[in-house]
Design an enzyme around this catalytic site. Structure first.
Site, mmCIF file in Angstrom:
data_model
loop_
_atom_site.group_PDB
_atom_site.id
_atom_site.type_symbol
_atom_site.label_atom_id
_atom_site.label_comp_id
_atom_site.label_asym_id
_atom_site.label_seq_id
_atom_site.Cartn_x
_atom_site.Cartn_y
_atom_site.Cartn_z
ATOM 1 N N CYS A 1 3.092 4.615 8.017
ATOM 2 C CA CYS A 1 2.756 4.906 6.619
ATOM 3 C C CYS A 1 1.371 5.527 6.623
ATOM 4 O O CYS A 1 0.946 6.053 7.647
ATOM 5 C CB CYS A 1 2.828 3.640 5.765
ATOM 6 S SG CYS A 1 1.603 2.416 6.223
ATOM 7 N N CYS B 1 -6.891 3.551 -7.176
ATOM 8 C CA CYS B 1 -6.759 5.004 -7.318
ATOM 9 C C CYS B 1 -6.250 5.664 -6.036
ATOM 10 O O CYS B 1 -5.549 6.672 -6.077
ATOM 11 C CB CYS B 1 -8.098 5.624 -7.719
ATOM 12 S SG CYS B 1 -8.537 5.276 -9.431
#
Lengths: 86, 546
Positions: free
Chosen positions: B499, B326
């Site tokens: 990132c 998720c």
């Protein structure tokens, strides 16, 4: 004889194929393995999911193998990898 | 006057320190004992000592640290940002005026006091062990209170008094009190299930609240099972709630699962799904399983009345790298909400005796298209390793090894690069401050770049880099050329890749290293370890976390 079927890609398969649904032309009489191969040849990245998906034709499970299929134009083929989120 | 008070405090401090030093010298009671050492080596011990350290440093009393620092070596200078993050404390201008210990205290007070200021003495009990539960007593008839409470479902011919009595003598174990478990538990409690086992290893975090609707802002840092039971108790105090604050492991699964009538898989990871499945097959329990990700949901009842189990359909776990969690994939909160409600429906149907319609079907919910599809599944696989004719699995396995991933949905940490190929967020800050010429490449998907980004970064999503997308490579080439023109040097041009957490950036560096010297010219690619979240924790606390 070939016919056009609608392929639906769910979860990871939609991500790997980069498409959620598409119409493809396949032989009307085919095996589930050939149908899977046809789909993988369009989207090679799906090969990684071979043993980890439910392949369904007209909302019925088919095991990827020698099972014979008689497809009709407009039939719905679904590629369903399990999702594990919650 | 202030100076005098200062001197007084100093004297007091010195006196105290002298006392302590004398004690150490006399060696009557060793200051650092084994218990202390052992405690410090636990996660909680580390948190407590970090809180104390931060407390002392907050009031510039760092000097007192000398008393217990040298022996232990485990008390690092506290990093408040990191500590706050671990404790789930979101800092704002109100919190920054005090030590973190104060925030922890406030949180306890918030949690234990109710709106009227009185404390709730009937708080659910938290179990850290599996204990044997007394049998649920079957009731012969409904009380007047129960008749009134459940009247709107009692008048349903499909349920009736018999169905309601069946519900009240049923126990359900909910594995995972998250996006699926919350609505499931809520409707089961409301409907008058007899006993609810609530299992979760995790604590409530801010980023849970959009979908895990039993928790709340004042529950951050509190075990999810306890938070869920606390809310549920207010909804229906007649239901028995058993909170398990633990990971479901092979060691405890059978003992736990055999105590319940129906098991609901609301977990968020593949190893737990195989574990729950196998344990249900071995104990003969129906498994009401749902999952949700992004804008899709799935629901099936496994191992019920001769129907297939999870392994019949998926004998081999998917490669770990093809599984999305998720945090990475995202999930629209209402999607697990809908799936959890469907689970509640099927559990109620099984428990009350109506029976389920999903024994040999998988229900697929496509939230984007607004469509439900029922796919008929295969029959039980006679060759299934756990439920087939000749099962090879008779005891529970090591499911993390089997799946090649951990039994949590936390992001995996990959190790592709050597230490020399990485820099820390702080080191990158220094590079920025010293204006060292370089290129910063952000490889996150555009949707994440929209949330937050560092200035002067260029954006090349990892998937485009992996596919060697021409537009992206040309963009990179142009930027490198501009950079080289500015420096006028022929050296390998430094490229830093960032990132969110420092996993994808490593993959990107590997690709850039391959391209270096070829089409992109000589470049020296490194990644920023820990990514933007480390940047937020270690360098710039005003940078958002997500």
């Amino acid at each position: 004889m070939s016919c056009e079927v609608l392929v639906l890609y769910f979860a990871k398969s939609a991500e790997l194929a980069d498409v959620r649904s598409e119409r493809i032309c396949v032989a009307q009489q085919t095996t589930s393995q050939q149908l899977w191969q046809e789909i993988v040849s369009r989207h090679p990245r799906l090969a990684a999911l071979r043993d980890h998906v439910i392949l369904a034709v007209c909302q019925e499970y088919v095991s990827i193998g020698d099972q014979l299929l008689l497809l009709q134009p407009g039939d719905e083929v679904a590629i369903i990898p399990p999702i594990s989120g919650g | 006057m202030f100076a005098a008070e200062d001197t007084k405090s100093q004297d007091l401090l010195i006196q105290n320190l002298e006392n302590i030093l004398n004690k150490i010298k006399q060696n009557k009671t060793p200051f650092v004992n084994e218990n202390f050492q052992h405690f410090l080596n636990t996660k909680n011990g580390y948190l407590v000592s970090s809180l104390v350290t931060e407390f002392l440093q907050f009031f510039d009393l760092g000097c007192t640290m000398a008393v217990f620092q040298p022996e232990t070596g485990t008390l690092h200078g506290s990093d408040r940002g990191n500590l706050a993050h671990v404790l789930g404390i979101v800092e704002n201008e109100n919190t920054r005026v005090g030590p973190l210990l104060l925030e922890v205290m406030k949180r306890c007070q918030n949690f234990s006091s109710r709106g009227d200021g009185s404390s709730d003495s009937s708080l659910p009990v938290l179990h850290n062990l599996v204990t044997e539960l007394p049998l649920l007593e079957a009731k012969i008839s409904l009380s007047n209170k129960a008749i009134l409470r459940y009247s709107r479902q009692l008048v349903l011919p499909e349920l009736g008094v018999k169905g309601q009595l069946n519900l009240s003598k049923s126990s359900v174990l909910i594995v995972g009190c998250g996006g699926l478990g919350c609505p499931l538990a809520q409707y089961l409690a409301a409907a008058g299930i007899g006993r609810l086992g609530l299992l979760d290893y995790d604590v409530v975090e801010m980023n849970n609240l959009h979908r895990q609707v039993l928790h709340g802002e004042n529950r951050q840092g509190i075990p999810k099972s306890l938070s869920a039971a606390t809310t549920l108790k207010q909804l229906n105090s007649e239901v028995e709630y058993i909170c398990y604050n633990m990971t479901l492991t092979s060691k405890i699964a059978l003992e736990l699962i055999q105590q319940y009538d129906i098991i609901a898989d609301c977990s968020d990871n593949v190893p737990t799904r195989y574990l729950v499945n196998d344990a249900c097959v071995l104990t003969g329990k129906p498994l009401v399983s749902a999952s949700a990700l992004r804008m899709e949901g799935q629901l099936t009842i496994y191992n019920y009345q001769g129907n297939p189990c999870y392994r019949c359909l998926f004998p081999v776990p998917p490669p770990a790298e093809t599984v999305t969690n998720c945090a990475d994939g995202g999930v629209l909160g209402v999607v697990p909400g809908i799936m959890g409600c469907l689970q509640a429906l099927e559990v109620q149907k099984i428990a009350s005796g109506i029976g389920t319609s999903f024994g040999q079907f998988i229900l697929m919910f496509d939230a984007l298209e607004g469509r439900f599809r029922n796919i008929r599944l295969r029959a039980k696989n006679q060759n299934c390793a756990v439920c087939g004719a000749n099962p090879t699995i008779g005891v529970l396995q090591d499911y993390e090894a089997f799946c090649g991933s951990s039994a949590s949905d936390k992001c995996r940490t990959v190790h592709l690069l050597s230490k020399e190929e990485r820099i820390s967020a702080q080191e990158y800050k220094k590079i920025l401050d010293e204006k060292v010429p370089h290129l910063l490449v952000d490889v996150r998907p555009p949707v994440e770049v929209d949330i937050c980004h560092l200035p002067d970064s260029i954006y090349i999503p990892l998937d485009k880099l992996e596919k060697k997308n021409l537009d992206c490579l040309n963009h990179l080439k142009r930027k490198l050329l501009e950079g080289r023109l500015k420096t006028g040097e022929e050296m390998s041009f430094p490229v830093y890749v960032i990132c969110k957490l420092g996993n994808d950036s490593q993959k990107a560096v590997k690709i850039l290293q391959d391209l270096s010297g070829k089409e992109l010219g000589a470049l020296l690619a490194k990644d920023i370890a820990g990514g933007l979240m480390a940047w937020s924790n270690k360098v710039d606390p005003t940078f958002p976390q997500y």
